[in-house]
Motif scaffolding. Structure first.
Motif, PDB file in Angstrom:
ATOM      1  N   UNK A 194      16.691 -19.430 -21.255  1.00  0.00           N
ATOM      2  CA  UNK A 194      16.258 -20.542 -20.401  1.00  0.00           C
ATOM      3  C   UNK A 194      15.963 -20.020 -19.001  1.00  0.00           C
ATOM      4  N   UNK A 195      15.094 -20.730 -18.286  1.00  0.00           N
ATOM      5  CA  UNK A 195      14.702 -20.292 -16.957  1.00  0.00           C
ATOM      6  C   UNK A 195      15.908 -20.217 -16.021  1.00  0.00           C
ATOM      7  N   UNK A 196      16.862 -21.131 -16.169  1.00  0.00           N
ATOM      8  CA  UNK A 196      18.046 -21.100 -15.313  1.00  0.00           C
ATOM      9  C   UNK A 196      18.833 -19.814 -15.475  1.00  0.00           C
ATOM     10  N   UNK A 197      18.952 -19.335 -16.713  1.00  0.00           N
ATOM     11  CA  UNK A 197      19.668 -18.087 -16.971  1.00  0.00           C
ATOM     12  C   UNK A 197      18.859 -16.879 -16.503  1.00  0.00           C
ATOM     13  N   UNK A 198      17.535 -16.953 -16.647  1.00  0.00           N
ATOM     14  CA  UNK A 198      16.673 -15.853 -16.209  1.00  0.00           C
ATOM     15  C   UNK A 198      16.756 -15.677 -14.692  1.00  0.00           C
ATOM     16  N   UNK A 199      16.763 -16.775 -13.948  1.00  0.00           N
ATOM     17  CA  UNK A 199      16.827 -16.681 -12.490  1.00  0.00           C
ATOM     18  C   UNK A 199      18.167 -16.134 -12.004  1.00  0.00           C
ATOM     19  N   UNK A 200      19.196 -16.239 -12.829  1.00  0.00           N
ATOM     20  CA  UNK A 200      20.520 -15.723 -12.471  1.00  0.00           C
ATOM     21  C   UNK A 200      20.696 -14.245 -12.820  1.00  0.00           C
ATOM     22  N   UNK A 201      19.732 -13.666 -13.533  1.00  0.00           N
ATOM     23  CA  UNK A 201      19.891 -12.280 -14.005  1.00  0.00           C
ATOM     24  C   UNK A 201      19.975 -11.298 -12.842  1.00  0.00           C
ATOM     25  N   UNK A 202      20.896 -10.352 -13.002  1.00  0.00           N
ATOM     26  CA  UNK A 202      21.115  -9.315 -11.994  1.00  0.00           C
ATOM     27  C   UNK A 202      20.826  -7.943 -12.604  1.00  0.00           C
ATOM     28  N   UNK A 203      20.584  -6.971 -11.742  1.00  0.00           N
ATOM     29  CA  UNK A 203      20.330  -5.621 -12.225  1.00  0.00           C
ATOM     30  C   UNK A 203      21.551  -5.083 -12.963  1.00  0.00           C
ATOM     31  N   UNK A 204      22.719  -5.513 -12.550  1.00  0.00           N
ATOM     32  CA  UNK A 204      23.944  -5.045 -13.205  1.00  0.00           C
ATOM     33  C   UNK A 204      24.119  -5.621 -14.609  1.00  0.00           C
ATOM     34  N   UNK A 232       8.384  -2.381 -18.676  1.00  0.00           N
ATOM     35  CA  UNK A 232       7.312  -2.008 -17.741  1.00  0.00           C
ATOM     36  C   UNK A 232       7.366  -2.870 -16.485  1.00  0.00           C
ATOM     37  N   UNK A 233       7.591  -4.182 -16.684  1.00  0.00           N
ATOM     38  CA  UNK A 233       7.672  -5.107 -15.538  1.00  0.00           C
ATOM     39  C   UNK A 233       8.908  -4.814 -14.696  1.00  0.00           C
ATOM     40  N   UNK A 234      10.019  -4.478 -15.344  1.00  0.00           N
ATOM     41  CA  UNK A 234      11.245  -4.166 -14.603  1.00  0.00           C
ATOM     42  C   UNK A 234      11.084  -2.881 -13.793  1.00  0.00           C
ATOM     43  N   UNK A 235      10.420  -1.898 -14.372  1.00  0.00           N
ATOM     44  CA  UNK A 235      10.221  -0.620 -13.672  1.00  0.00           C
ATOM     45  C   UNK A 235       9.398  -0.796 -12.399  1.00  0.00           C
ATOM     46  N   UNK A 236       8.508  -1.790 -12.403  1.00  0.00           N
ATOM     47  CA  UNK A 236       7.639  -2.007 -11.242  1.00  0.00           C
ATOM     48  C   UNK A 236       8.270  -2.914 -10.187  1.00  0.00           C
ATOM     49  N   UNK A 237       9.433  -3.495 -10.507  1.00  0.00           N
ATOM     50  CA  UNK A 237      10.070  -4.446  -9.583  1.00  0.00           C
ATOM     51  C   UNK A 237      10.887  -3.716  -8.521  1.00  0.00           C
ATOM     52  N   UNK A 238      10.968  -4.328  -7.338  1.00  0.00           N
ATOM     53  CA  UNK A 238      11.796  -3.770  -6.266  1.00  0.00           C
ATOM     54  C   UNK A 238      13.264  -4.094  -6.535  1.00  0.00           C
ATOM     55  N   UNK A 239      14.157  -3.280  -5.960  1.00  0.00           N
ATOM     56  CA  UNK A 239      15.586  -3.470  -6.212  1.00  0.00           C
ATOM     57  C   UNK A 239      16.348  -3.597  -4.896  1.00  0.00           C
ATOM     58  N   UNK A 243      19.923  -9.539  -7.387  1.00  0.00           N
ATOM     59  CA  UNK A 243      19.174 -10.354  -8.340  1.00  0.00           C
ATOM     60  C   UNK A 243      17.847  -9.682  -8.682  1.00  0.00           C
ATOM     61  N   UNK A 244      17.405  -9.869  -9.913  1.00  0.00           N
ATOM     62  CA  UNK A 244      16.133  -9.285 -10.347  1.00  0.00           C
ATOM     63  C   UNK A 244      14.963 -10.077  -9.782  1.00  0.00           C
ATOM     64  N   UNK A 245      15.051 -11.390  -9.831  1.00  0.00           N
ATOM     65  CA  UNK A 245      14.014 -12.260  -9.274  1.00  0.00           C
ATOM     66  C   UNK A 245      14.512 -12.792  -7.934  1.00  0.00           C
ATOM     67  N   UNK A 246      13.827 -12.423  -6.854  1.00  0.00           N
ATOM     68  CA  UNK A 246      14.292 -12.787  -5.524  1.00  0.00           C
ATOM     69  C   UNK A 246      13.279 -13.658  -4.787  1.00  0.00           C
ATOM     70  N   UNK A 252      17.787 -13.169  -1.547  1.00  0.00           N
ATOM     71  CA  UNK A 252      18.571 -13.990  -2.472  1.00  0.00           C
ATOM     72  C   UNK A 252      17.754 -14.243  -3.728  1.00  0.00           C
ATOM     73  N   UNK A 253      18.355 -14.875  -4.710  1.00  0.00           N
ATOM     74  CA  UNK A 253      17.637 -15.117  -5.953  1.00  0.00           C
ATOM     75  C   UNK A 253      16.532 -16.139  -5.745  1.00  0.00           C
ATOM     76  N   UNK A 254      15.518 -16.080  -6.571  1.00  0.00           N
ATOM     77  CA  UNK A 254      14.405 -17.008  -6.539  1.00  0.00           C
ATOM     78  C   UNK A 254      14.902 -18.375  -6.995  1.00  0.00           C
TER      79      UNK A 254
END
Length: 334
Positions: A194-204, A232-239, A243-246, A252-254
């Protein structure tokens, strides 16, 4: 029991005994009348140990303020609380000074029907009002909940479907790797969450080439391997954040609103307004089915119940079975 048997300021209501005193909010007794625990509770109220703050008016503004401080509201999921706030503010804008005890069933129906042109809004506001008025009953401000039993408006409900492959391709073309819009899509489709869980995803949360997910809605824990497109998308993302999506500042998270608005702009541009963010979860389930996965394997990725797996994949499932059936029919005729 008769009123003369009850101590001062104590009154019997439909759902229990209440301490009622002018200028104070009502307070429901937790213990049975006549027990030592009851008299201790009564004594503590009078002595001021459990003395509530004075309330000088009973209106919707006071009711909503009290509700927002109650466990009923505090224990809501963050996303649900945000949804509720929208309707609580709506109530404040139209009837903050009105006495909720004066609200009748006909008033609830009139409020619902005044938004009949916005069926979702009308129905959701009815649900929130039902919860709010139940809190009003618990406070002892009114005997009954006028919103209970009022039916929601009926509306034609269009079932969600997975994004067609050509629209997914158009989305990827419109949003190159490295953009948040592309990353949120690959996360939703690639993990089936779900989108709610995706927005909470962290690099850890990335462990051994997979995402460790603890679903907010179900509390299920999943380990979901990462697909090549997502990697591929993760490799191109900033860290720069945990949070993965900021957000735009990367601090902060998106937010759900921010992600929804950004994705909607892309949907509008490529002619995909009929398919929303949640439809990507359908894509994940349907792609797994088309790959030959049994329902338990689909559930291992999405975390869905058997019934929800069937629901999300029913149209694709029907097509697959129809092809199989017609092929068998053709083979028999040869």
């Amino acid at each position: 029991m008769a009123k003369r048997e009850l101590p001062k300021h104590v009154y019997k209501q439909r759902n229990g005994l209440y301490f009622l005193r002018r200028g104070w909010p009502s307070q429901k007794f937790k213990n049975e009348f006549g027990t030592p625990e009851f008299w201790k509770e009564y004594s503590e109220i009078l002595s001021g140990k459990e003395k509530p703050k004075r309330v000088f008016s009973r209106n919707f503004a006071a009711l909503i303020k009290d509700y927002r401080g109650s466990p009923r509201y505090i224990n809501l999921k963050p996303r649900t609380a945000l949804d509720y706030d929208k309707y609580l503010e709506f109530f404040l804008s139209i009837m903050s000074g009105a006495n909720p005890a004066s609200m009748k069933r006909k008033d609830v129906i009139r409020l619902r029907d005044s938004n009949a042109d916005k069926v979702y809004f009308a129905n959701y506001s009815l649900r929130v009002l039902r919860v709010l008025m139940e809190h009003c009953v618990d406070l002892g401000w009114t005997e009954t909940n006028p919103a209970k039993g009022v039916p929601e408006l009926k509306a034609e409900k269009k079932e969600r479907e997975p994004w067609p492959q050509e629209l997914l391709a158009a989305y990827r073309t419109s949003c190159p790797v490295g953009t948040r819009e592309r990353l949120v899509m690959e996360l939703c489709v690639g993990t089936g969450q779900r989108i709610g869980d995706v927005l909470e995803m962290r690099w850890s949360d990335i462990q051994d080439g997979a995402f460790f997910v603890r679903q907010n809605k179900t509390s299920k824990e999943l380990w979901v391997p990462i697909l090549p497109e997502l990697q591929t998308a993760l490799d191109a993302a900033s860290r720069h954040s945990v949070f993965i999506l900021t957000n735009e500042r990367g601090t902060n998270r998106w937010s759900y609103r921010g992600a929804s608005q950004a994705v909607r702009k892309v949907r509008d541009a490529i002619g995909a307004l009929g398919y929303d963010i949640h439809s990507w979860r359908y894509n994940a389930a349907c792609e797994l089915l088309e790959a030959g996965c049994a329902d338990d394997l689909i559930a291992a990725v999405t975390g869905q119940s058997p019934a929800m797996v069937q629901h999300y994949t029913k149209k694709v499932r029907q097509k697959i079975r129809a092809v199989q059936a017609q092929q068998m029919r053709t083979d028999m005729a040869r």
